[in-house]
Design a protein around this motif. Structure first.
Motif, PDB file in Angstrom:
ATOM      1  N   GLY A  64     -23.478  39.794  20.337  1.00 12.07           N
ATOM      2  CA  GLY A  64     -24.692  39.004  20.329  1.00 12.07           C
ATOM      3  C   GLY A  64     -24.405  37.517  20.275  1.00 12.07           C
ATOM      4  O   GLY A  64     -23.389  37.080  19.714  1.00 12.07           O
ATOM      5  N   ASP A  65     -25.289  36.727  20.859  1.00 10.42           N
ATOM      6  CA  ASP A  65     -25.202  35.272  20.869  1.00 10.42           C
ATOM      7  C   ASP A  65     -25.811  34.743  19.579  1.00 10.42           C
ATOM      8  O   ASP A  65     -27.024  34.837  19.368  1.00 10.42           O
ATOM      9  N   VAL A  66     -24.986  34.171  18.705  1.00 10.51           N
ATOM     10  CA  VAL A  66     -25.478  33.766  17.389  1.00 10.51           C
ATOM     11  C   VAL A  66     -26.467  32.607  17.450  1.00 10.51           C
ATOM     12  O   VAL A  66     -27.142  32.321  16.448  1.00 10.51           O
ATOM     13  N   SER A  67     -26.570  31.938  18.590  1.00 10.20           N
ATOM     14  CA  SER A  67     -27.562  30.866  18.721  1.00 10.20           C
ATOM     15  C   SER A  67     -28.954  31.408  19.019  1.00 10.20           C
ATOM     16  O   SER A  67     -29.940  30.666  18.955  1.00 10.20           O
ATOM     17  N   ASP A  68     -29.067  32.692  19.327  1.00 12.52           N
ATOM     18  CA  ASP A  68     -30.349  33.345  19.587  1.00 12.52           C
ATOM     19  C   ASP A  68     -30.959  33.750  18.247  1.00 12.52           C
ATOM     20  O   ASP A  68     -30.366  34.553  17.518  1.00 12.52           O
ATOM     21  N   PRO A  69     -32.117  33.238  17.871  1.00  9.65           N
ATOM     22  CA  PRO A  69     -32.699  33.548  16.562  1.00  9.65           C
ATOM     23  C   PRO A  69     -32.937  35.036  16.320  1.00  9.65           C
ATOM     24  O   PRO A  69     -33.085  35.453  15.165  1.00  9.65           O
ATOM     25  N   ALA A  70     -32.983  35.833  17.380  1.00  9.03           N
ATOM     26  CA  ALA A  70     -33.220  37.268  17.204  1.00  9.03           C
ATOM     27  C   ALA A  70     -31.944  38.042  16.888  1.00  9.03           C
ATOM     28  O   ALA A  70     -32.022  39.188  16.423  1.00  9.03           O
ATOM     29  N   VAL A  71     -30.792  37.446  17.127  1.00 11.23           N
ATOM     30  CA  VAL A  71     -29.535  38.195  17.024  1.00 11.23           C
ATOM     31  C   VAL A  71     -29.108  38.426  15.581  1.00 11.23           C
ATOM     32  O   VAL A  71     -28.773  39.543  15.181  1.00 11.23           O
ATOM     33  N   ALA A  72     -29.068  37.382  14.759  1.00 10.03           N
ATOM     34  CA  ALA A  72     -28.576  37.535  13.386  1.00 10.03           C
ATOM     35  C   ALA A  72     -29.379  38.569  12.594  1.00 10.03           C
ATOM     36  O   ALA A  72     -28.778  39.418  11.919  1.00 10.03           O
ATOM     37  N   PRO A  73     -30.716  38.565  12.653  1.00  7.74           N
ATOM     38  CA  PRO A  73     -31.453  39.616  11.941  1.00  7.74           C
ATOM     39  C   PRO A  73     -31.121  41.020  12.438  1.00  7.74           C
ATOM     40  O   PRO A  73     -31.046  41.956  11.636  1.00  7.74           O
ATOM     41  N   ARG A  74     -30.886  41.146  13.744  1.00  5.39           N
ATOM     42  CA  ARG A  74     -30.516  42.470  14.276  1.00  5.39           C
ATOM     43  C   ARG A  74     -29.156  42.901  13.745  1.00  5.39           C
ATOM     44  O   ARG A  74     -28.987  44.047  13.297  1.00  5.39           O
ATOM     45  N   LEU A  75     -28.189  41.991  13.772  1.00  2.00           N
ATOM     46  CA  LEU A  75     -26.859  42.324  13.262  1.00  2.00           C
ATOM     47  C   LEU A  75     -26.902  42.618  11.768  1.00  2.00           C
ATOM     48  O   LEU A  75     -26.200  43.508  11.279  1.00  2.00           O
ATOM     49  N   ALA A  76     -27.720  41.874  11.040  1.00  6.53           N
ATOM     50  CA  ALA A  76     -27.824  42.106   9.601  1.00  6.53           C
ATOM     51  C   ALA A  76     -28.419  43.482   9.310  1.00  6.53           C
ATOM     52  O   ALA A  76     -27.968  44.181   8.399  1.00  6.53           O
ATOM     53  N   ALA A  77     -29.424  43.862  10.090  1.00  7.76           N
ATOM     54  CA  ALA A  77     -30.029  45.181   9.896  1.00  7.76           C
ATOM     55  C   ALA A  77     -29.020  46.285  10.183  1.00  7.76           C
ATOM     56  O   ALA A  77     -28.957  47.296   9.461  1.00  7.76           O
ATOM     57  N   GLU A  78     -28.194  46.095  11.226  1.00 10.23           N
ATOM     58  CA  GLU A  78     -27.167  47.083  11.552  1.00 10.23           C
ATOM     59  C   GLU A  78     -26.115  47.160  10.447  1.00 10.23           C
ATOM     60  O   GLU A  78     -25.669  48.243  10.069  1.00 10.23           O
ATOM     61  N   ALA A  79     -25.718  45.993   9.919  1.00 15.53           N
ATOM     62  CA  ALA A  79     -24.730  45.974   8.847  1.00 15.53           C
ATOM     63  C   ALA A  79     -25.263  46.660   7.592  1.00 15.53           C
ATOM     64  O   ALA A  79     -24.548  47.390   6.905  1.00 15.53           O
ATOM     65  N   GLU A  80     -26.521  46.424   7.289  1.00 17.10           N
ATOM     66  CA  GLU A  80     -27.136  47.046   6.117  1.00 17.10           C
ATOM     67  C   GLU A  80     -27.197  48.561   6.279  1.00 17.10           C
ATOM     68  O   GLU A  80     -26.861  49.318   5.349  1.00 17.10           O
ATOM     69  N   LYS A  81     -27.588  49.002   7.462  1.00 12.59           N
ATOM     70  CA  LYS A  81     -27.737  50.443   7.698  1.00 12.59           C
ATOM     71  C   LYS A  81     -26.399  51.162   7.695  1.00 12.59           C
ATOM     72  O   LYS A  81     -26.264  52.236   7.088  1.00 12.59           O
ATOM     73  N   GLN A  82     -25.412  50.590   8.364  1.00 13.67           N
ATOM     74  CA  GLN A  82     -24.139  51.280   8.539  1.00 13.67           C
ATOM     75  C   GLN A  82     -23.151  51.064   7.398  1.00 13.67           C
ATOM     76  O   GLN A  82     -22.357  51.957   7.086  1.00 13.67           O
ATOM     77  N   LEU A  83     -23.216  49.856   6.767  1.00 11.81           N
ATOM     78  CA  LEU A  83     -22.153  49.493   5.820  1.00 11.81           C
ATOM     79  C   LEU A  83     -22.674  49.019   4.472  1.00 11.81           C
ATOM     80  O   LEU A  83     -21.889  48.656   3.601  1.00 11.81           O
ATOM     81  N   GLY A  84     -23.980  48.999   4.308  1.00 12.69           N
ATOM     82  CA  GLY A  84     -24.537  48.545   3.042  1.00 12.69           C
ATOM     83  C   GLY A  84     -24.573  47.044   2.869  1.00 12.69           C
ATOM     84  O   GLY A  84     -24.750  46.550   1.751  1.00 12.69           O
ATOM     85  N   GLY A  85     -24.420  46.303   3.966  1.00 14.32           N
ATOM     86  CA  GLY A  85     -24.442  44.846   3.895  1.00 14.32           C
ATOM     87  C   GLY A  85     -23.046  44.255   3.831  1.00 14.32           C
ATOM     88  O   GLY A  85     -22.052  44.961   3.689  1.00 14.32           O
TER      89      GLY A  85
END
Length: 251
Positions: A64-85
């Motif tokens: 994901g392109d970290v300059s896209d405001p939609a990317v970081a929340p998506r990656l954070a949600a994936e990290a929370e779901k798969q790895l607990g944050g």
């Protein structure tokens, strides 16, 4: 003995090659699970993930392109779901261009700032709440650079973005200290990396400026400093800009 970063989860942006790759491999070697981020080169990201897994570590791709405001929340949600944050955030992604100030368009100015500076802000907004929720402290490292300290022609946008990063880390160091989250900037000097074509040749004032140690640094030396800052040995270091440059710039 357990590895010093065992149980920790780290996101490293711009981790498909060069310094980002070295950071990802170093943190994984010491036990961290790595979210390996890249913008478009999935083959490079998958290669780093493969290297980590082949060495017995754990990693997943996080495109994901970290300059896209939609990317970081998506990656954070994936990290929370798969790895607990996450516990460790390394904002390494950045773009390099060489354009004179008089020829620079506002679009190019914004493009450079959007990745390094806006990207760090967006990543922090998305991922720092995970560190706070875990209640175990954390570490946020942003990659700056020597150009902002010595003045490099044709890179005023890069210098401005890195200066902003250092200010952001100083402010967050104080604001997030109650949560035991350290925030630091790391400023590499001349490092032996593969330069993208868009970066152009190394600026003349970098070539002609002597390095007292008479060599370029290595990506592993930068990764080692990141490892220090994010590990148990670095928990009393915060709000700093750490220079790793062979004596080229002296604070």
């Amino acid at each position: 003995m357990s590895l010093p970063l065992h149980g920790k989860v780290a996101l490293v942006t711009g981790a498909g090659k060069n310094i980002g790759r070295a950071i990802a491999l170093t943190l994984a070697r010491d036990g961290a699970t790595i979210l390996v981020n890249g913008r478009v080169d999935k083959a490079a990201v998958d290669g780093v993930v493969g290297e980590i897994k082949a060495a017995g570590g754990n990693a997943i791709a996080a495109m994901g392109d970290v300059s896209d405001p939609a990317v970081a929340p998506r990656l954070a949600a994936e990290a929370e779901k798969q790895l607990g944050g996450i516990d460790i955030l390394v904002s390494n992604a950045g773009l390099r261009r060489q354009t004179s100030f008089l020829d620079m368009s506002f679009e190019e100015w914004r493009e450079i700032l959007s990745v390094a500076l806006d990207g760090a802000f967006l990543l922090g907004k998305a991922f720092v709440p995970q560190m706070v929720a875990k209640g175990q402290g954390g570490a946020f490292v942003a990659m700056s650079g020597i150009s902002t300290h010595v003045g490099t022609p044709n890179r005023c946008h890069v210098s401005a973005s890195k200066s902003g990063l250092e200010g952001l880390m100083r402010a967050l160091a104080v604001e997030l200290a109650p949560h035991r989250i350290t925030c630091n900037a790391l400023s590499p000097g001349a490092i032996d990396t593969t330069r993208a074509a868009s970066a152009g040749p190394m600026p003349a004032n970098r070539i002609n400026r002597p390095i007292p140690l008479k060599r370029f640094g290595t990506v592993d030396e930068i990764a080692a400093m990141v490892r220090l800052l994010v590990g148990p040995e670095g928990t009393f270091i915060t709000g700093q800009t750490i220079h790793v440059n062979g004596g080229e710039f002296l604070t």
